[in-house]
Design a protein around this motif. Structure first.
Motif, PDB file in Angstrom:
ATOM      1  N   TYR A 190      51.053  36.411  43.999  1.00 30.07           N
ATOM      2  CA  TYR A 190      50.850  35.100  43.369  1.00 30.07           C
ATOM      3  C   TYR A 190      49.806  35.200  42.246  1.00 30.07           C
ATOM      4  O   TYR A 190      49.143  36.237  42.095  1.00 30.07           O
ATOM      5  N   VAL A 191      49.637  34.079  41.512  1.00 32.36           N
ATOM      6  CA  VAL A 191      48.707  34.109  40.366  1.00 32.36           C
ATOM      7  C   VAL A 191      47.286  34.516  40.772  1.00 32.36           C
ATOM      8  O   VAL A 191      46.602  35.217  40.015  1.00 32.36           O
ATOM      9  N   GLN A 192      46.867  34.100  41.971  1.00 31.17           N
ATOM     10  CA  GLN A 192      45.499  34.462  42.392  1.00 31.17           C
ATOM     11  C   GLN A 192      45.353  35.973  42.558  1.00 31.17           C
ATOM     12  O   GLN A 192      44.268  36.531  42.328  1.00 31.17           O
ATOM     13  N   HIS A 193      46.486  36.656  42.911  1.00 31.51           N
ATOM     14  CA  HIS A 193      46.428  38.116  43.044  1.00 31.51           C
ATOM     15  C   HIS A 193      46.265  38.746  41.666  1.00 31.51           C
ATOM     16  O   HIS A 193      45.514  39.708  41.499  1.00 31.51           O
ATOM     17  N   ALA A 194      46.966  38.175  40.666  1.00 33.76           N
ATOM     18  CA  ALA A 194      46.824  38.710  39.298  1.00 33.76           C
ATOM     19  C   ALA A 194      45.376  38.573  38.838  1.00 33.76           C
ATOM     20  O   ALA A 194      44.824  39.465  38.184  1.00 33.76           O
ATOM     21  N   LEU A 195      44.734  37.436  39.180  1.00 29.49           N
ATOM     22  CA  LEU A 195      43.329  37.227  38.769  1.00 29.49           C
ATOM     23  C   LEU A 195      42.438  38.273  39.440  1.00 29.49           C
ATOM     24  O   LEU A 195      41.569  38.866  38.789  1.00 29.49           O
ATOM     25  N   GLN A 196      42.673  38.510  40.725  1.00 25.84           N
ATOM     26  CA  GLN A 196      41.854  39.497  41.455  1.00 25.84           C
ATOM     27  C   GLN A 196      42.025  40.887  40.851  1.00 25.84           C
ATOM     28  O   GLN A 196      41.049  41.618  40.670  1.00 25.84           O
ATOM     29  N   ALA A 214      44.046  26.177  45.575  1.00 20.12           N
ATOM     30  CA  ALA A 214      42.996  26.654  46.478  1.00 20.12           C
ATOM     31  C   ALA A 214      42.840  28.170  46.340  1.00 20.12           C
ATOM     32  O   ALA A 214      41.716  28.688  46.310  1.00 20.12           O
ATOM     33  N   GLY A 215      43.975  28.888  46.234  1.00 12.53           N
ATOM     34  CA  GLY A 215      43.940  30.343  46.086  1.00 12.53           C
ATOM     35  C   GLY A 215      43.252  30.755  44.788  1.00 12.53           C
ATOM     36  O   GLY A 215      42.444  31.693  44.761  1.00 12.53           O
ATOM     37  N   LEU A 258      38.546  32.705  41.742  1.00 10.27           N
ATOM     38  CA  LEU A 258      37.533  32.513  40.679  1.00 10.27           C
ATOM     39  C   LEU A 258      36.120  32.564  41.266  1.00 10.27           C
ATOM     40  O   LEU A 258      35.199  33.112  40.658  1.00 10.27           O
ATOM     41  N   LEU A 259      35.989  31.976  42.468  1.00  6.60           N
ATOM     42  CA  LEU A 259      34.684  31.963  43.130  1.00  6.60           C
ATOM     43  C   LEU A 259      34.219  33.395  43.422  1.00  6.60           C
ATOM     44  O   LEU A 259      33.055  33.756  43.180  1.00  6.60           O
ATOM     45  N   SER A 260      35.161  34.222  43.894  1.00  2.43           N
ATOM     46  CA  SER A 260      34.743  35.591  44.241  1.00  2.43           C
ATOM     47  C   SER A 260      34.515  36.422  42.977  1.00  2.43           C
ATOM     48  O   SER A 260      33.695  37.327  42.968  1.00  2.43           O
ATOM     49  N   LEU A 282      28.093  30.516  38.230  1.00  2.00           N
ATOM     50  CA  LEU A 282      28.857  30.464  36.977  1.00  2.00           C
ATOM     51  C   LEU A 282      30.003  29.458  37.085  1.00  2.00           C
ATOM     52  O   LEU A 282      30.234  28.671  36.152  1.00  2.00           O
ATOM     53  N   LEU A 283      30.692  29.444  38.248  1.00  2.00           N
ATOM     54  CA  LEU A 283      31.812  28.502  38.399  1.00  2.00           C
ATOM     55  C   LEU A 283      31.310  27.053  38.358  1.00  2.00           C
ATOM     56  O   LEU A 283      31.941  26.187  37.746  1.00  2.00           O
ATOM     57  N   ASP A 284      30.146  26.790  38.968  1.00  2.00           N
ATOM     58  CA  ASP A 284      29.542  25.447  38.904  1.00  2.00           C
ATOM     59  C   ASP A 284      29.233  25.077  37.462  1.00  2.00           C
ATOM     60  O   ASP A 284      29.467  23.951  37.022  1.00  2.00           O
ATOM     61  N   THR A 285      28.682  26.043  36.724  1.00  2.00           N
ATOM     62  CA  THR A 285      28.353  25.769  35.312  1.00  2.00           C
ATOM     63  C   THR A 285      29.622  25.446  34.534  1.00  2.00           C
ATOM     64  O   THR A 285      29.646  24.501  33.738  1.00  2.00           O
ATOM     65  N   LEU A 286      30.676  26.217  34.787  1.00  2.00           N
ATOM     66  CA  LEU A 286      31.940  25.962  34.076  1.00  2.00           C
ATOM     67  C   LEU A 286      32.436  24.553  34.390  1.00  2.00           C
ATOM     68  O   LEU A 286      32.877  23.824  33.512  1.00  2.00           O
TER      69      LEU A 286
END
Ligand code: FMN
Length: 495
Positions: free
Chosen positions: A433-439, A466-467, A472-474, A480-484
């Protein structure tokens, strides 16, 4: 100094005057000449000139009104005036934000000083500085808080503090079809009560834009402001949008059929990338059009095109109930309404999924029909000659579910897209899935974020959103994610 109320009335009178002037000018022009009953040329010129002047003045007045409201759109850093009313909102798809602005405009019309902010912009200090806060919040997911309240939920809600000085009210938006109806509004009210804050009046629940509930809220605003003449909020009416074209995007797919629809807008319609089309539940006045979705709430779809394309395009997945019957809203759009027929539709601005048309990297992540919202953004950025965009798109099989393949590959060839990652989950033994591509591309994702990328996520809330958030969190870490999120560089249109 003129009061806001006086200014609004004057602007209204000016608009009437300029309309009357325009009519008089047209009449005088048709009688231009020198015979009996004719209108001399100098009078025509005078009328046209005066109409133009009045039109400019009314335009300037409206501009001034907008500016005044804009000045109220953020909380000031210093101590606010004691009687300033703060309107704090949290919206996922723009409706609560729109109602928060309408609330601010009504109070301003009554002469009150107001300030506006999102719940994420509320600090513990702000809560102690204001004496009156009106909360306008929606509920999303399965009874969750909108993104615009995620930091508030993490940082402020777990705290205990004395808010006995604070008078508050909550307008809770929701939909009774969900099990946890208006859950976030209730959670917020509960927390405020526990901090000894004092309710100005009972929580007002709005089931799917229910007009009676909104009038009830406006009635309370009248009480708060001590002004009974507040203008009624007029909900924009649904217009008749003509279905021009509909075709299947995924022949042979393992999933439900997905259709690409194009609707021709009524004159004067406008929207921008990120906005939402609301499909009306009922009959279009005067058109003889009755949707079978009559008894159901309105349906919302991300808009997939720009006004310059000529039509409003949607990407709609046909849904089936467990008993095999077609879903009411999607069935109406994908099967029952025929090209040439009208669909009751209105556009809702969705500022939380807008992004400035300025140069800068953009990472777009989406699955399935979520390509719609991302496509509108890509179209806008391609038209503006912008580049530096990365699309991560996921569906089931490349052979059947690669929506808008030609367009996407053309954007890649032209340079509008500088990177493209496709994740077809069923094209290999292991689901991807897309979250795997991000990882897999973690270092690159981090590099994009560090060089200023905005991240747009569009598509299904369950699974994908959610994925992607967890990935993104990891990769980026909480800070940084909060700032974004706080700086509008992490925006989602998820459903
Ligand atoms: C994906 C999604 C999930 C939702 N979940 C809930 C829910 O759990 N409870 C509820 O009362 N309303 C729920 N709603 C309805 C919204 O609260 C309602 O449409 C609201 O007017 C949206 O306001 P907003 O545009 O400011 O986010 C949900 C809506 C969507 C699109």
């Amino acid at each position: 100094m003129t009061s806001p109320l006086h200014a609004a009335l004057t602007a209204h009178r000016l608009r009437l005057l300029s309309a009357a002037g325009a009519i008089a000018s047209i009449v005088s022009l048709t009688r231009l000449g020198s015979g009996p009953g004719a209108c001399p040329a100098w009078l025509c010129c005078l009328l046209i000139g005066a109409t133009y002047l009045i039109f400019c003045l009314s335009y300037w007045q409206r501009h001034q009104e907008k500016q005044r409201l804009l000045q109220a759109t953020s909380i000031t850093t210093g101590q606010p005036a004691a009687d300033t009313v703060l309107i704090a909102y949290a919206s996922q798809t723009g409706y609560a934000q729109q109602l928060a602005h309408q609330t601010a405009a009504s109070l301003q019309q009554a002469g009150l000083a107001v300030a506006l902010c999102t719940l994420n912009q509320l600090s513990a200090e702000t809560l102690t500085q204001y004496g009156k806060i009106l909360f306008v919040v929606s509920t999303t997911g399965e009874g969750d808080a909108p993104d615009q309240a995620s930091l508030f939920c993490r940082r402020i809600l777990p705290q205990h503090r004395d808010l006995s000085h604070l008078h508050y009210a909550v307008l809770a938006l929701g939909d009774r079809h969900y099990t946890r109806y208006c859950a976030f509004g209730h959670q917020l009210r509960h927390w405020l009560a526990h901090q000894q804050a004092q309710a100005l009046f009972d929580l007002v629940q709005v089931d799917n834009g229910d007009e009676a509930a909104l009038r009830h809220w406006q009635h309370h605003l009248g009480h708060i402001s001590g002004y009974s003449g507040l203008a009624d909020w007029s909900t924009p009416a649904y217009g008749a949008w003509i279905l021009h074209d509909r075709h299947l995007l995924n022949p042979g797919s393992l999933g439900q059929p997905v259709f690409h629809l194009c609707l021709m807008p009524p004159a004067g319609s406008s929207w921008q990338a990120g906005d939402i089309a609301e499909i009306g539940p009922g009959e279009l006045p005067g058109s003889g059009v009755t949707s079978t979705a009559q008894d159901l709430p309105s349906r919302e779809y991300s808009i997939a095109s720009l006004p310059s394309d000529g039509g409003l395009e949607l990407v709609v997945r046909q849904m089936r109930r467990p008993d095999g019957r077609l879903g009411t809203g999607s069935g109406w759009l994908t099967e029952q309404v025929q090209p040439g027929q009208a669909v009751a539709l209105r556009v809702r601005s969705n500022p939380s999924f807008h992004t400035p048309l300025s140069p800068g990297p953009l990472l777009m992540i989406g699955n399935g029909t979520g390509i719609a919202g991302l496509r509108a953004h890509l179209k806008a950025r391609a038209a503006a000659g912008l580049a530096d965009h990365w699309l991560v798109f996921g569906e089931r099989q490349r052979a059947h579910d690669y929506f808008f393949q030609m367009e996407v590959e053309e954007w890649l060839r032209q340079g509008t897209l500088s990177r493209l990652d496709l994740c077809f989950s069923r094209d290999q033994a292991q689901r991807r899935y897309v979250q795997h591509a991000l990882q897999e591309q973690a270092a690159e994702v981090k590099r994009w974020a560090e060089r200023g990328a905005t991240i747009l996520v569009c598509g299904s809330l369950h699974g994908m959103a959610a994925g992607v958030h967890a990935a993104l969190l990891s990769i980026l870490g909480e800070t940084l994610l909060d700032t974004l999120m706080q700086t509008g560089r992490y925006r989602r249109d998820v459903y």
